[in-house]
Design a protein around this motif. Structure first.
Motif, PDB file in Angstrom:
ATOM      1  N   UNK A 116     -22.303  12.287  24.773  1.00 59.48           N
ATOM      2  CA  UNK A 116     -23.658  12.265  24.873  1.00 59.48           C
ATOM      3  C   UNK A 116     -24.184  13.057  23.309  1.00 59.48           C
ATOM      4  N   UNK A 117     -23.687  14.084  22.859  1.00 55.62           N
ATOM      5  CA  UNK A 117     -23.980  14.486  21.487  1.00 55.62           C
ATOM      6  C   UNK A 117     -23.783  13.094  20.558  1.00 55.62           C
ATOM      7  N   UNK A 118     -22.634  12.442  20.546  1.00 58.86           N
ATOM      8  CA  UNK A 118     -22.687  11.365  19.601  1.00 58.86           C
ATOM      9  C   UNK A 118     -23.450  10.373  19.681  1.00 58.86           C
ATOM     10  N   UNK A 152     -19.187  10.017  14.883  1.00 59.50           N
ATOM     11  CA  UNK A 152     -19.752  11.035  15.120  1.00 59.50           C
ATOM     12  C   UNK A 152     -18.850  12.269  16.156  1.00 59.50           C
ATOM     13  N   UNK A 153     -18.617  11.408  17.066  1.00 55.07           N
ATOM     14  CA  UNK A 153     -17.797  12.549  18.247  1.00 55.07           C
ATOM     15  C   UNK A 153     -16.509  12.571  18.064  1.00 55.07           C
ATOM     16  N   UNK A 154     -15.754  11.741  17.169  1.00 52.87           N
ATOM     17  CA  UNK A 154     -14.074  11.740  17.045  1.00 52.87           C
ATOM     18  C   UNK A 154     -13.739  13.147  16.723  1.00 52.87           C
ATOM     19  N   UNK A 218      -7.761   7.895  12.105  1.00 49.52           N
ATOM     20  CA  UNK A 218      -9.009   7.258  12.662  1.00 49.52           C
ATOM     21  C   UNK A 218     -10.242   7.671  11.930  1.00 49.52           C
ATOM     22  N   UNK A 219     -10.368   8.923  11.776  1.00 48.15           N
ATOM     23  CA  UNK A 219     -11.655   9.223  11.046  1.00 48.15           C
ATOM     24  C   UNK A 219     -11.733   8.512   9.630  1.00 48.15           C
TER      25      UNK A 219
END
Length: 241
Positions: A116-118, A152-154, A218-219
């Motif tokens: 949700x934050x992402x 953003x969430x990673x 991944x980032x």
């Protein structure tokens, strides 16, 4: 410490690594689907769906995972006749599936807030720009919103994956012979708790180190705009001058 014993213990505990990874990865995979559903319910603007998602997150984040495992494995076992009538007993009588279910429900609650934050961090200007180009609905979500939200969430979700790997150790309380379960069995046979748990901790450390490297890769792959441009050689600069 007896290092020869610790070496033998290390190879003995390695036999539990496949089950540990199986539990963690299965729970993370199912939990990610559940988390995305909960996150979309929270952001749907529909009060009923939002309330259901909030209640779910509150319950599973507010109670210990160990209690959840006990309730699913031992608690639901008291309703065996009902589960047999519904055809669910073959699922709930297996400690593996009970552990996967508990881990999935738990990580789904935590990951939903991360997702949700992402999703909320996606810049509104990029969404409007995509709409101006004719994108809408699922295409807009797939091409613009979802990739940015994942990036953003990673970092936070990577921490949740690591927590899930460590949380699989709780599955040993329902007879699962993963790393911690085998360690407990060795301790009962040898009464050498310190050496066994040191080796078990080392194995978890190695697993989580590998996971952090994968997440960092991944980032890097998902953030091409943050990579440093290749250095220009001086002779190339001179040629341009």
């Amino acid at each position: 410490m007896d290092f020869s014993f610790m070496r033998d213990t290390f190879f003995s505990l390695l036999s539990g690594v496949p089950l540990t990874l199986n539990l963690a990865l299965t729970a993370v995979a199912f939990g990610a689907v559940l988390a995305m559903l909960l996150a979309l319910m929270r952001m749907s603007g529909i009060r009923v769906l939002d309330a259901i998602a909030q209640a779910y997150v509150f319950v599973f984040r507010g109670t210990p995972l160990l209690v959840q495992i006990f309730l699913i494995y031992y608690g639901l076992g008291q309703f065996r006749p009902t589960l047999q009538e519904l055809g669910l007993w073959t699922f709930f009588r297996e400690p593996y599936w009970c552990a996967v279910l508990a881990l999935t429900l738990n990580t789904g609650a935590y990951a939903s807030e991360i997702f949700r934050g992402g999703l909320q961090s996606v810049p509104h200007q990029q969404v409007e720009a995509a709409r101006a180009c004719g994108m809408s609905g699922f295409l807009l979500f797939r091409r613009i919103v979802f990739p940015i939200a994942v990036r953003q969430a990673l970092p936070a979700y990577g921490s949740e994956i690591i927590l899930m790997v460590k949380a699989t150790s709780l599955a040993s309380v329902i007879t699962m012979m993963e790393v911690t379960g085998i360690a407990a069995k060795l301790i009962s046979q040898t009464f050498r708790a310190v050496e066994v748990f040191v080796v078990a901790g080392l194995i978890y450390l190695i697993l989580n180190f590998a996971i952090t490297r994968i997440i960092m890769a991944l980032e890097w792959w998902l953030s091409p705009h943050l990579r440093r441009p290749p250095a220009v050689e001086p002779r190339l600069e001179a040629a341009h001058v």
